[in-house]
Design a protein around this motif. Sequence first.
Motif, PDB file in Angstrom:
ATOM      1  N   TYR A  37      -1.167 -10.508   5.873  1.00 16.79           N
ATOM      2  CA  TYR A  37       0.213 -10.252   5.471  1.00 16.79           C
ATOM      3  C   TYR A  37       0.769  -9.120   6.332  1.00 16.79           C
ATOM      4  O   TYR A  37       0.063  -8.180   6.689  1.00 16.79           O
ATOM      5  CB  TYR A  37       0.299  -9.842   3.997  1.00 16.79           C
ATOM      6  N   GLN A  39       3.790  -6.161   6.395  1.00 16.15           N
ATOM      7  CA  GLN A  39       4.709  -5.418   5.533  1.00 16.15           C
ATOM      8  C   GLN A  39       5.568  -4.487   6.391  1.00 16.15           C
ATOM      9  O   GLN A  39       5.128  -3.418   6.796  1.00 16.15           O
ATOM     10  CB  GLN A  39       3.951  -4.612   4.479  1.00 16.15           C
ATOM     11  N   MET A  45       6.216  -8.078   1.430  1.00 14.32           N
ATOM     12  CA  MET A  45       5.035  -8.682   2.048  1.00 14.32           C
ATOM     13  C   MET A  45       5.389 -10.057   2.601  1.00 14.32           C
ATOM     14  O   MET A  45       5.927 -10.897   1.879  1.00 14.32           O
ATOM     15  CB  MET A  45       3.913  -8.839   1.015  1.00 14.32           C
ATOM     16  N   LEU A  47       3.820 -13.417   4.586  1.00 18.98           N
ATOM     17  CA  LEU A  47       2.599 -14.106   4.990  1.00 18.98           C
ATOM     18  C   LEU A  47       2.652 -14.403   6.485  1.00 18.98           C
ATOM     19  O   LEU A  47       3.607 -14.987   6.982  1.00 18.98           O
ATOM     20  CB  LEU A  47       2.429 -15.404   4.211  1.00 18.98           C
ATOM     21  N   ARG A  50      -2.940 -17.989   7.204  1.00 21.07           N
ATOM     22  CA  ARG A  50      -3.951 -18.149   6.174  1.00 21.07           C
ATOM     23  C   ARG A  50      -5.063 -19.051   6.693  1.00 21.07           C
ATOM     24  O   ARG A  50      -4.844 -19.909   7.546  1.00 21.07           O
ATOM     25  CB  ARG A  50      -3.316 -18.683   4.901  1.00 21.07           C
ATOM     26  N   PHE A  91      -1.935  -6.285   6.422  1.00 22.93           N
ATOM     27  CA  PHE A  91      -2.959  -6.284   5.391  1.00 22.93           C
ATOM     28  C   PHE A  91      -3.747  -7.583   5.436  1.00 22.93           C
ATOM     29  O   PHE A  91      -3.170  -8.678   5.474  1.00 22.93           O
ATOM     30  CB  PHE A  91      -2.342  -6.135   4.006  1.00 22.93           C
TER      31      PHE A  91
ATOM     32  N   PRO B  43      -2.102  -2.993  -1.702  1.00 17.89           N
ATOM     33  CA  PRO B  43      -1.698  -3.256  -3.088  1.00 17.89           C
ATOM     34  C   PRO B  43      -2.895  -3.567  -3.981  1.00 17.89           C
ATOM     35  O   PRO B  43      -3.857  -4.213  -3.552  1.00 17.89           O
ATOM     36  CB  PRO B  43      -0.788  -4.485  -2.962  1.00 17.89           C
ATOM     37  N   LEU B  91       5.081  -3.657  -6.675  1.00 13.89           N
ATOM     38  CA  LEU B  91       5.477  -4.946  -6.113  1.00 13.89           C
ATOM     39  C   LEU B  91       5.302  -6.046  -7.144  1.00 13.89           C
ATOM     40  O   LEU B  91       4.283  -6.115  -7.830  1.00 13.89           O
ATOM     41  CB  LEU B  91       4.610  -5.283  -4.900  1.00 13.89           C
ATOM     42  N   LYS B 104       0.681 -19.745  -1.622  1.00 18.24           N
ATOM     43  CA  LYS B 104       0.966 -18.403  -1.154  1.00 18.24           C
ATOM     44  C   LYS B 104       1.867 -17.704  -2.159  1.00 18.24           C
ATOM     45  O   LYS B 104       2.637 -18.312  -2.871  1.00 18.24           O
ATOM     46  CB  LYS B 104       1.612 -18.438   0.218  1.00 18.24           C
ATOM     47  N   LEU B 105       1.721 -16.396  -2.192  1.00 20.11           N
ATOM     48  CA  LEU B 105       2.519 -15.589  -3.091  1.00 20.11           C
ATOM     49  C   LEU B 105       3.812 -15.203  -2.406  1.00 20.11           C
ATOM     50  O   LEU B 105       3.843 -14.929  -1.215  1.00 20.11           O
ATOM     51  CB  LEU B 105       1.752 -14.324  -3.488  1.00 20.11           C
ATOM     52  N   PHE B 107       6.620 -12.354  -2.431  1.00 26.61           N
ATOM     53  CA  PHE B 107       6.756 -10.984  -2.894  1.00 26.61           C
ATOM     54  C   PHE B 107       8.202 -10.531  -2.930  1.00 26.61           C
ATOM     55  O   PHE B 107       9.015 -10.938  -2.086  1.00 26.61           O
ATOM     56  CB  PHE B 107       5.976 -10.036  -1.966  1.00 26.61           C
ATOM     57  N   GLY B 108       8.495  -9.645  -3.866  1.00 26.88           N
ATOM     58  CA  GLY B 108       9.757  -8.933  -3.870  1.00 26.88           C
ATOM     59  C   GLY B 108       9.670  -7.710  -2.967  1.00 26.88           C
ATOM     60  O   GLY B 108       8.626  -7.454  -2.349  1.00 26.88           O
TER      61      GLY B 108
END
Lengths: 115, 116
Positions: A37, A39, A45, A47, A50, A91, B43, B91, B104-105, B107-108
């Motif tokens: 990820y 940032q 975050m 992506l 993967r 990350f 995180p 987060l 996949k996540l 995020f805010g």
Amino acid sequence: AQTVTQSQPEMSVQEAETVTLSCTYDTSESNYYLFWYKQPPSRQMILVIRQEAYKQQNATENRFSVNFQKAAKSFSLKISDSQLGDTAMYFCAFMSGWGAQKLVFGQGTRLTINP
Amino acid sequence: EAGVAQSPRYKIIEKRQSVAFWCNPISGHATLYWYQQILGQGPKLLIQFQNNGVVDDSQLPKDRFSAERLKGVDSTLKIQPAKLEDSAVYLCASSPLTQGNPEKLFFGSGTQLSVL
């Protein structure tokens, strides 16, 4: 419990160079997923790439590719032709293939691309 | 498609005060996560919801932190009373519920909390 380790707190390269970020992880599971990820200062975050552990072929996304060494539990990210917009925290993260889907993150690497 | 919305973006409080953060996940996403990111660290998961049920809250300091997800949509994370070490970015992330494959996540942009 799974752990993710990023041993490079900071890295800096010149624009257009290639840079490799390191990540190692520890798990006893055979089915899992690994992620990188990004940032930026906006804190969101994003992506980058993967990798599924059951796939032997390394994932690639345009200028981003990984070197996945399952036996060594290593998952490095290579950024080719680096751009100023690549400057960010990066990350490495692990997700188990079983049960609750949650990400376990490493400590991060601050990457700076210099003009 | 609208992303994960969080508010406020910044919050400054004094220790022992209380504070609340709000998260609106992507429409239709069943799973919602709250992560705590202390400066210089990655995180750390505080709590995970699936619809309005808690899946994992093993790292949530329950003596001072609480979270709820009413009606399986929006979520609120509260800290009462706050300590200096709670200074961090909080987060929120959401993901669709898919059996067998991790999605996949999303995020805010997080809420940055400073406890003075």
